[in-house]
Design an enzyme around this catalytic site. Structure first.
Site, PDB file in Angstrom:
ATOM      1  N   HIS A  67       3.234  73.103  63.109  1.00 48.24           N
ATOM      2  CA  HIS A  67       3.133  72.057  62.081  1.00 48.24           C
ATOM      3  C   HIS A  67       2.314  70.871  62.596  1.00 48.24           C
ATOM      4  O   HIS A  67       2.458  70.477  63.755  1.00 48.24           O
ATOM      5  CB  HIS A  67       4.530  71.588  61.650  1.00 48.24           C
ATOM      6  N   PRO A  68       1.494  70.308  61.710  1.00 50.41           N
ATOM      7  CA  PRO A  68       0.705  69.139  62.115  1.00 50.41           C
ATOM      8  C   PRO A  68       1.595  67.896  62.138  1.00 50.41           C
ATOM      9  O   PRO A  68       2.630  67.869  61.479  1.00 50.41           O
ATOM     10  CB  PRO A  68      -0.320  69.014  60.981  1.00 50.41           C
ATOM     11  N   SER A  84      -0.816  71.310  53.523  1.00 53.64           N
ATOM     12  CA  SER A  84      -0.369  70.097  54.223  1.00 53.64           C
ATOM     13  C   SER A  84      -1.099  68.868  53.706  1.00 53.64           C
ATOM     14  O   SER A  84      -0.519  67.801  53.558  1.00 53.64           O
ATOM     15  CB  SER A  84      -0.650  70.208  55.726  1.00 53.64           C
ATOM     16  N   GLN A  85      -2.397  69.049  53.468  1.00 56.31           N
ATOM     17  CA  GLN A  85      -3.198  67.910  52.995  1.00 56.31           C
ATOM     18  C   GLN A  85      -2.636  67.395  51.666  1.00 56.31           C
ATOM     19  O   GLN A  85      -2.462  66.193  51.471  1.00 56.31           O
ATOM     20  CB  GLN A  85      -4.658  68.355  52.806  1.00 56.31           C
ATOM     21  N   ARG A  86      -2.327  68.340  50.774  1.00 53.81           N
ATOM     22  CA  ARG A  86      -1.757  67.964  49.469  1.00 53.81           C
ATOM     23  C   ARG A  86      -0.411  67.275  49.643  1.00 53.81           C
ATOM     24  O   ARG A  86      -0.160  66.239  49.043  1.00 53.81           O
ATOM     25  CB  ARG A  86      -1.543  69.230  48.621  1.00 53.81           C
ATOM     26  N   GLU A  87       0.442  67.850  50.472  1.00 53.22           N
ATOM     27  CA  GLU A  87       1.793  67.302  50.644  1.00 53.22           C
ATOM     28  C   GLU A  87       1.750  65.910  51.265  1.00 53.22           C
ATOM     29  O   GLU A  87       2.398  64.980  50.776  1.00 53.22           O
ATOM     30  CB  GLU A  87       2.623  68.248  51.536  1.00 53.22           C
ATOM     31  N   VAL A 120       9.242  67.393  61.965  1.00 49.05           N
ATOM     32  CA  VAL A 120       8.925  68.071  60.703  1.00 49.05           C
ATOM     33  C   VAL A 120       9.867  67.577  59.617  1.00 49.05           C
ATOM     34  O   VAL A 120      11.089  67.521  59.804  1.00 49.05           O
ATOM     35  CB  VAL A 120       9.031  69.609  60.837  1.00 49.05           C
ATOM     36  N   LEU A 121       9.262  67.201  58.494  1.00 50.27           N
ATOM     37  CA  LEU A 121      10.015  66.702  57.342  1.00 50.27           C
ATOM     38  C   LEU A 121       9.312  67.209  56.082  1.00 50.27           C
ATOM     39  O   LEU A 121       8.083  67.149  55.995  1.00 50.27           O
ATOM     40  CB  LEU A 121       9.989  65.157  57.359  1.00 50.27           C
ATOM     41  N   ALA A 122      10.083  67.701  55.120  1.00 46.90           N
ATOM     42  CA  ALA A 122       9.485  68.121  53.842  1.00 46.90           C
ATOM     43  C   ALA A 122       9.152  66.852  53.062  1.00 46.90           C
ATOM     44  O   ALA A 122       9.997  66.309  52.344  1.00 46.90           O
ATOM     45  CB  ALA A 122      10.465  69.004  53.067  1.00 46.90           C
TER      46      ALA A 122
HETATM   47  C1  2AL Z   1       4.497  68.357  57.062  1.00 50.68           C
HETATM   48  C2  2AL Z   1       3.434  68.788  56.257  1.00 50.68           C
HETATM   49  O1  2AL Z   1       2.277  69.005  56.657  1.00 50.68           O
HETATM   50  N1  2AL Z   1       3.901  68.879  54.990  1.00 50.68           N
HETATM   51  C3  2AL Z   1       5.214  68.531  55.006  1.00 50.68           C
HETATM   52  O2  2AL Z   1       5.959  68.495  54.017  1.00 50.68           O
HETATM   53  N2  2AL Z   1       5.555  68.213  56.295  1.00 50.68           N
HETATM   54  N3  2AL Z   1       4.369  68.159  58.397  1.00 50.68           N
HETATM   55  C4  2AL Z   1       5.398  67.716  59.195  1.00 50.68           C
HETATM   56  N4  2AL Z   1       5.142  67.534  60.503  1.00 50.68           N
HETATM   57  O3  2AL Z   1       6.519  67.496  58.727  1.00 50.68           O
END
Ligand code: 2AL
Length: 170
Positions: A67-68, A84-87, A120-122
């Protein structure tokens, strides 16, 4: 797109459509294709989640490392995957002020140093203010608990991406 269509896809088509529902982990979609037919979204995602749950610790950490960073250089340079760009853009992370971006990058660096994988987080399920707050909270969690939380976020991202592709409400 309905399930009949999904179940009729050959391997290449399936990979083109679902290859990135787990960020930069096409191997997982490749394995899930073998499990068809799928009855519905819940059934399809169950196979993605089961694959992740069955991985050894090193594999689960690997999934997280694919994950970025949130609001990182890849976002600024437009080098993220389309999803990812969109999110990240929709969550307003491209438009953070300098101070907010600095705070987030300090926290994400601390998080990576402590746990060995990126935070990482949605982000579609939260607002821009929630990311640093959540980061500060999760930084204090024990590593085993944090790994489970982070994988839970990967699954939320997967669910949202699948719902988009299937044209369903998340
Ligand atoms: C991301 C992502 O790219 N999109 C998302 O919801 N979360 N990345 C992240 N590190 O949490």
């Amino acid at each position: 797109m309905d399930m009949e269509k999904v179940n009729s896809m050959d391997f290449g088509e399936f990979m083109d459509v679902f290859g990135n529902v787990i960020e930069r982990c096409p191997l997982i979609a490749a394995a899930v294709w073998s499990k068809r037919p799928f009855s519905d979204l819940g059934d399809l995602e169950k196979h993605f989640f089961a694959f992740i749950d069955a991985l050894p610790l090193s594999g689960q950490e690997g999934v997280l490392r694919c994950h970025p960073e949130l609001a990182g250089r890849e976002l600024q340079w437009g080098r993220l995957t389309a999803e990812s760009q969109r999110e990240q853009s929709a969550a307003g992370l491209q438009n953070l002020g300098a101070a907010e971006r600095l705070r987030l990058s300090e926290l994400t660096a601390q998080y990576r140093a402590r746990f060995g994988f990126p935070f990482v987080l949605a982000v579609r399920l939260s607002d821009p203010a929630a990311a640093p707050r959540e980061l500060a909270r999760r930084l204090r969690c024990p590593p085993a608990q944090e790994l489970r939380t982070a994988l839970g976020e990967v699954k939320k991202i997967c669910h949202l991406r699948l719902a988009d592709l299937l044209g369903e409400q998340p």
